[in-house]
Design a protein around this motif. Structure first.
Motif, PDB file in Angstrom:
ATOM      1  N   UNK A 159      58.234 -46.387  -0.792  1.00  0.00           N
ATOM      2  CA  UNK A 159      56.859 -45.871  -0.732  1.00  0.00           C
ATOM      3  C   UNK A 159      56.012 -46.486  -1.845  1.00  0.00           C
ATOM      4  N   UNK A 160      56.560 -46.543  -3.049  1.00  0.00           N
ATOM      5  CA  UNK A 160      55.828 -47.169  -4.153  1.00  0.00           C
ATOM      6  C   UNK A 160      55.599 -48.655  -3.882  1.00  0.00           C
ATOM      7  N   UNK A 161      56.632 -49.334  -3.386  1.00  0.00           N
ATOM      8  CA  UNK A 161      56.495 -50.759  -3.079  1.00  0.00           C
ATOM      9  C   UNK A 161      55.392 -50.973  -2.048  1.00  0.00           C
ATOM     10  N   UNK A 162      55.385 -50.158  -1.009  1.00  0.00           N
ATOM     11  CA  UNK A 162      54.355 -50.286   0.033  1.00  0.00           C
ATOM     12  C   UNK A 162      52.971 -49.996  -0.530  1.00  0.00           C
ATOM     13  N   UNK A 163      52.859 -48.977  -1.365  1.00  0.00           N
ATOM     14  CA  UNK A 163      51.564 -48.637  -1.958  1.00  0.00           C
ATOM     15  C   UNK A 163      51.019 -49.729  -2.859  1.00  0.00           C
ATOM     16  N   UNK A 164      51.864 -50.208  -3.766  1.00  0.00           N
ATOM     17  CA  UNK A 164      51.412 -51.275  -4.668  1.00  0.00           C
ATOM     18  C   UNK A 164      51.200 -52.590  -3.917  1.00  0.00           C
ATOM     19  N   UNK A 165      51.997 -52.824  -2.900  1.00  0.00           N
ATOM     20  CA  UNK A 165      51.806 -54.022  -2.078  1.00  0.00           C
ATOM     21  C   UNK A 165      50.475 -53.953  -1.333  1.00  0.00           C
ATOM     22  N   UNK A 166      50.111 -52.756  -0.885  1.00  0.00           N
ATOM     23  CA  UNK A 166      48.824 -52.586  -0.197  1.00  0.00           C
ATOM     24  C   UNK A 166      47.660 -52.872  -1.144  1.00  0.00           C
ATOM     25  N   UNK A 167      47.788 -52.419  -2.389  1.00  0.00           N
ATOM     26  CA  UNK A 167      46.747 -52.737  -3.378  1.00  0.00           C
ATOM     27  C   UNK A 167      46.685 -54.243  -3.594  1.00  0.00           C
ATOM     28  N   UNK A 168      47.853 -54.882  -3.700  1.00  0.00           N
ATOM     29  CA  UNK A 168      47.898 -56.342  -3.831  1.00  0.00           C
ATOM     30  C   UNK A 168      47.286 -57.029  -2.619  1.00  0.00           C
ATOM     31  N   UNK A 169      47.536 -56.480  -1.434  1.00  0.00           N
ATOM     32  CA  UNK A 169      46.956 -57.027  -0.205  1.00  0.00           C
ATOM     33  C   UNK A 169      45.426 -56.978  -0.273  1.00  0.00           C
ATOM     34  N   UNK A 170      44.879 -55.866  -0.765  1.00  0.00           N
ATOM     35  CA  UNK A 170      43.420 -55.746  -0.893  1.00  0.00           C
ATOM     36  C   UNK A 170      42.889 -56.752  -1.910  1.00  0.00           C
ATOM     37  N   UNK A 171      43.577 -56.898  -3.029  1.00  0.00           N
ATOM     38  CA  UNK A 171      43.149 -57.878  -4.047  1.00  0.00           C
ATOM     39  C   UNK A 171      43.166 -59.282  -3.447  1.00  0.00           C
ATOM     40  N   UNK A 172      44.312 -59.635  -2.871  1.00  0.00           N
ATOM     41  CA  UNK A 172      44.496 -60.978  -2.294  1.00  0.00           C
ATOM     42  C   UNK A 172      43.449 -61.292  -1.232  1.00  0.00           C
ATOM     43  N   UNK A 173      43.285 -60.388  -0.302  1.00  0.00           N
ATOM     44  CA  UNK A 173      42.378 -60.647   0.813  1.00  0.00           C
ATOM     45  C   UNK A 173      40.920 -60.380   0.453  1.00  0.00           C
ATOM     46  N   UNK A 174      40.694 -59.625  -0.614  1.00  0.00           N
ATOM     47  CA  UNK A 174      39.338 -59.452  -1.118  1.00  0.00           C
ATOM     48  C   UNK A 174      38.764 -60.754  -1.640  1.00  0.00           C
ATOM     49  N   UNK A 175      39.615 -61.550  -2.298  1.00  0.00           N
ATOM     50  CA  UNK A 175      39.181 -62.879  -2.774  1.00  0.00           C
ATOM     51  C   UNK A 175      38.810 -63.750  -1.575  1.00  0.00           C
ATOM     52  N   UNK A 176      39.667 -63.773  -0.559  1.00  0.00           N
ATOM     53  CA  UNK A 176      39.401 -64.586   0.632  1.00  0.00           C
ATOM     54  C   UNK A 176      38.163 -64.082   1.377  1.00  0.00           C
ATOM     55  N   UNK A 177      38.025 -62.778   1.482  1.00  0.00           N
ATOM     56  CA  UNK A 177      36.864 -62.191   2.155  1.00  0.00           C
ATOM     57  C   UNK A 177      35.567 -62.598   1.443  1.00  0.00           C
ATOM     58  N   UNK A 178      35.563 -62.491   0.112  1.00  0.00           N
ATOM     59  CA  UNK A 178      34.377 -62.844  -0.668  1.00  0.00           C
ATOM     60  C   UNK A 178      34.014 -64.314  -0.474  1.00  0.00           C
ATOM     61  N   UNK A 179      35.010 -65.184  -0.524  1.00  0.00           N
ATOM     62  CA  UNK A 179      34.749 -66.621  -0.349  1.00  0.00           C
ATOM     63  C   UNK A 179      34.257 -66.919   1.065  1.00  0.00           C
ATOM     64  N   UNK A 180      34.879 -66.276   2.048  1.00  0.00           N
ATOM     65  CA  UNK A 180      34.547 -66.559   3.448  1.00  0.00           C
ATOM     66  C   UNK A 180      33.201 -65.965   3.849  1.00  0.00           C
ATOM     67  N   UNK A 181      33.028 -64.689   3.598  1.00  0.00           N
ATOM     68  CA  UNK A 181      31.833 -64.012   4.097  1.00  0.00           C
ATOM     69  C   UNK A 181      30.729 -63.900   3.047  1.00  0.00           C
ATOM     70  N   UNK A 182      31.090 -63.974   1.786  1.00  0.00           N
ATOM     71  CA  UNK A 182      30.077 -63.910   0.726  1.00  0.00           C
ATOM     72  C   UNK A 182      29.440 -65.254   0.450  1.00  0.00           C
ATOM     73  N   UNK A 183      30.250 -66.320   0.489  1.00  0.00           N
ATOM     74  CA  UNK A 183      29.755 -67.659   0.160  1.00  0.00           C
ATOM     75  C   UNK A 183      29.787 -68.625   1.335  1.00  0.00           C
ATOM     76  N   UNK A 184      30.390 -68.225   2.440  1.00  0.00           N
ATOM     77  CA  UNK A 184      30.439 -69.090   3.615  1.00  0.00           C
ATOM     78  C   UNK A 184      31.452 -70.219   3.508  1.00  0.00           C
ATOM     79  N   UNK A 185      32.404 -70.082   2.588  1.00  0.00           N
ATOM     80  CA  UNK A 185      33.436 -71.111   2.436  1.00  0.00           C
ATOM     81  C   UNK A 185      34.587 -70.769   3.382  1.00  0.00           C
ATOM     82  N   UNK A 186      34.513 -71.285   4.610  1.00  0.00           N
ATOM     83  CA  UNK A 186      35.513 -70.885   5.587  1.00  0.00           C
ATOM     84  C   UNK A 186      36.204 -72.046   6.296  1.00  0.00           C
TER      85      UNK A 186
END
Length: 180
Positions: free
Chosen positions: A85-112
């Motif tokens: 449960x802890x692994x899944x929870x912390x992994x989910x936070x990592x997933x948000x961090x990881x994909x937040x960077x990609x989301x910002x680059x893709x949809x915030x700056x148009x780098x896709x």
């Protein structure tokens, strides 16, 4: 100079070994993550971040096995449900961090473009890895408390013998007169 867990040098060596094992498992996870991401991107019309989330989930599953059975196999193994449960929870936070960077680059700056997507996916993985390393080692795969070496004890000298009471020989019984 020594500390509670051993000498500073021993603790640094232990941390270096832990980082190396974490890096080996994480390196495999990066390959899985980027491989699945690019496979999905090139074979489907799925949006970049959705493809990335799927790839991250596959890598998380792969990484759990590597961390539990390789990198942290010497750590406490009780409470497997809690650990997962802890692994899944912390992994989910990592997933948000990881994909937040990609989301910002893709949809915030148009780098896709394909190169930009991979570069920012990789940057996101790196950023999330720092968080994951800290959280996994601190909360998920807790170190067992150090086993204290047996205390060096000096041999206890045998106690001085107690003085023995003076034993007087018991008088021999007098011989009985012979009847002749």
């Amino acid at each position: 100079m020594t500390t509670q867990g051993g000498s500073v040098l021993e603790r640094v060596r232990g941390l270096v070994r832990e980082v190396a094992k974490f890096g080996a498992v994480g390196g495999l996870g990066v390959l899985v993550n980027l491989g699945v991401f690019n496979l999905i991107r090139h074979t489907t019309d799925l949006q970049v971040v959705r493809a990335s989330v799927i790839a991250t989930v596959v890598a998380i599953a792969t990484n759990y096995l590597g961390f539990r059975y390789f990198a942290y196999r010497d750590r406490a193994q009780s409470g497997r449900t809690r650990e997962m449960a802890l692994f899944a929870g912390f992994s989910a936070i990592g997933l948000v961090i990881e994909n937040g960077v990609l989301y910002t680059a893709t949809y915030g700056f148009g780098w896709d473009g394909p190169l930009a997507s991979n570069v920012f996916k990789f940057i996101g993985i790196g950023t999330a890895t720092v968080f994951r390393f800290w959280s996994y080692r601190t909360w998920v795969f807790k170190a067992l408390p150090p086993v204290a070496p047996p205390a060096a004890t000096e041999p206890v000298p045998d106690p001085a013998p107690l003085p023995r009471p003076e034993r007087r020989p018991e008088p021999l019984p007098e011989p009985e007169p012979a009847n002749n």
